[in-house]
Scaffold this motif. Sequence first.
Motif, PDB file in Angstrom:
ATOM      1  N   LEU A 247       0.870  -1.196  -0.130  1.00 31.48           N
ATOM      2  CA  LEU A 247      -0.078  -0.005  -0.053  1.00 31.48           C
ATOM      3  C   LEU A 247       0.820   1.282  -0.085  1.00 31.48           C
ATOM      4  O   LEU A 247       0.607   2.230  -0.470  1.00 31.48           O
ATOM      5  CB  LEU A 247      -0.820   0.021   1.086  1.00 31.48           C
ATOM      6  CG  LEU A 247      -2.011  -1.142   1.265  1.00 31.48           C
ATOM      7  CD1 LEU A 247      -3.000  -1.015   2.445  1.00 31.48           C
ATOM      8  CD2 LEU A 247      -3.023  -0.874   0.006  1.00 31.48           C
ATOM      9  N   GLU A 248       2.082   1.075   0.690  1.00 28.94           N
ATOM     10  CA  GLU A 248       2.986   2.380   0.734  1.00 28.94           C
ATOM     11  C   GLU A 248       3.630   2.531  -0.714  1.00 28.94           C
ATOM     12  O   GLU A 248       3.579   3.902  -1.226  1.00 28.94           O
ATOM     13  CB  GLU A 248       3.959   2.224   1.632  1.00 28.94           C
ATOM     14  CG  GLU A 248       3.655   2.171   3.072  1.00 28.94           C
ATOM     15  CD  GLU A 248       3.358   3.658   3.574  1.00 28.94           C
ATOM     16  OE1 GLU A 248       4.051   4.436   3.152  1.00 28.94           O
ATOM     17  OE2 GLU A 248       2.501   3.725   4.098  1.00 28.94           O
ATOM     18  N   ARG A 249       3.701   1.473  -1.582  1.00 32.33           N
ATOM     19  CA  ARG A 249       4.186   1.660  -2.705  1.00 32.33           C
ATOM     20  C   ARG A 249       3.329   2.151  -3.935  1.00 32.33           C
ATOM     21  O   ARG A 249       3.554   2.895  -5.096  1.00 32.33           O
ATOM     22  CB  ARG A 249       4.556   0.141  -3.384  1.00 32.33           C
ATOM     23  CG  ARG A 249       5.894  -0.369  -2.784  1.00 32.33           C
ATOM     24  CD  ARG A 249       6.265  -1.696  -3.490  1.00 32.33           C
ATOM     25  NE  ARG A 249       7.302  -2.325  -2.940  1.00 32.33           N
ATOM     26  CZ  ARG A 249       8.189  -3.020  -3.878  1.00 32.33           C
ATOM     27  NH1 ARG A 249       7.697  -3.264  -5.129  1.00 32.33           N
ATOM     28  NH2 ARG A 249       9.119  -3.610  -3.073  1.00 32.33           N
ATOM     29  N   LEU A 250       2.023   2.219  -3.510  1.00 33.64           N
ATOM     30  CA  LEU A 250       1.026   2.564  -4.285  1.00 33.64           C
ATOM     31  C   LEU A 250       1.067   4.166  -4.458  1.00 33.64           C
ATOM     32  O   LEU A 250       0.673   4.492  -5.477  1.00 33.64           O
ATOM     33  CB  LEU A 250      -0.532   2.197  -3.762  1.00 33.64           C
ATOM     34  CG  LEU A 250      -0.878   0.854  -4.162  1.00 33.64           C
ATOM     35  CD1 LEU A 250      -2.190   0.571  -3.404  1.00 33.64           C
ATOM     36  CD2 LEU A 250      -0.754   0.297  -5.526  1.00 33.64           C
ATOM     37  N   GLY A 251       1.574   4.829  -3.462  1.00 32.49           N
ATOM     38  CA  GLY A 251       1.596   6.172  -3.698  1.00 32.49           C
ATOM     39  C   GLY A 251       0.065   7.074  -3.103  1.00 32.49           C
ATOM     40  O   GLY A 251      -0.639   6.071  -2.706  1.00 32.49           O
ATOM     41  N   GLU A 252       0.116   8.224  -3.390  1.00 36.27           N
ATOM     42  CA  GLU A 252      -1.170   8.675  -2.966  1.00 36.27           C
ATOM     43  C   GLU A 252      -2.002   9.404  -4.246  1.00 36.27           C
ATOM     44  O   GLU A 252      -1.365   9.450  -5.399  1.00 36.27           O
ATOM     45  CB  GLU A 252      -1.025  10.046  -2.042  1.00 36.27           C
ATOM     46  CG  GLU A 252      -0.531   9.584  -0.748  1.00 36.27           C
ATOM     47  CD  GLU A 252      -1.311   8.744  -0.053  1.00 36.27           C
ATOM     48  OE1 GLU A 252      -2.703   8.827  -0.379  1.00 36.27           O
ATOM     49  OE2 GLU A 252      -0.957   7.623   0.732  1.00 36.27           O
ATOM     50  N   PRO A 253      -3.291   9.201  -4.316  1.00 37.56           N
ATOM     51  CA  PRO A 253      -4.279   8.929  -3.077  1.00 37.56           C
ATOM     52  C   PRO A 253      -4.390   7.455  -3.070  1.00 37.56           C
ATOM     53  O   PRO A 253      -5.100   7.240  -2.191  1.00 37.56           O
ATOM     54  CB  PRO A 253      -5.351   9.684  -3.632  1.00 37.56           C
ATOM     55  CG  PRO A 253      -5.310   9.740  -5.041  1.00 37.56           C
ATOM     56  CD  PRO A 253      -4.038   9.693  -5.380  1.00 37.56           C
ATOM     57  N   GLN A 254      -3.986   6.797  -3.711  1.00 35.99           N
ATOM     58  CA  GLN A 254      -4.332   5.202  -3.987  1.00 35.99           C
ATOM     59  C   GLN A 254      -4.372   4.526  -2.823  1.00 35.99           C
ATOM     60  O   GLN A 254      -4.985   3.781  -2.077  1.00 35.99           O
ATOM     61  CB  GLN A 254      -3.499   4.449  -5.162  1.00 35.99           C
ATOM     62  CG  GLN A 254      -3.931   4.860  -6.321  1.00 35.99           C
ATOM     63  CD  GLN A 254      -2.876   6.079  -7.135  1.00 35.99           C
ATOM     64  OE1 GLN A 254      -2.310   6.633  -6.172  1.00 35.99           O
ATOM     65  NE2 GLN A 254      -2.923   6.406  -8.140  1.00 35.99           N
TER      66      GLN A 254
END
Length: 189
Positions: A132-139
């Motif tokens: 989830l950290e790898r997804l970036g924001e806002p994902q």
Amino acid sequence: MAPPAASAWTAELDAAFAGGDENALAEAYRQFAPLVHTLAARSLGNRAGADDVTQEVFIRAWRSRSTFDPSRARLPAWIVGITRNAIADARSSSIKDLRSVQAAQLAADPDGTVGGPDADLLADRLLLHDELERLGEPQGSIMRLAFFDDLTHDQISRRLELPLGTVKSHIRRSLQHLRRRLEVDSAAY
């Protein structure tokens, strides 16, 4: 009117830094590293973290010098902005590390060994957290609200003030990304 001190930062140094002059970088470091270090030390509460942030700030500043516009801001203000971001990143990283250690301690058996179903659950949660950290924001935020807070698409849309269609698209693409990543990770075992 007195002439400026020899160590004062000037518009010429702003332009030299923006132009890639390494002497301007050295002068910026000489003048502003103590300020950056002090800000970091006060915020993080430790010298080693402040040393790391100070180094990171000047690396970021130099690498992103092409985005520095002396007509919009002076270099000292720009460096303080980078410092704030680097401190926030360091604090976030410290919190993640602390949570990982605490989670590992919770999964340890009373004799101190780690194993069994609790350890497997912990490993899955840590893996999911990292992905989830790898997804970036806002994902990342959207997926955390869906996974951990069990919110509906509509609730996420309202909480983050994003259009419902955007939330749904982010969730669909994020799930596809996670599936690809986790399939690759499980194939490695």
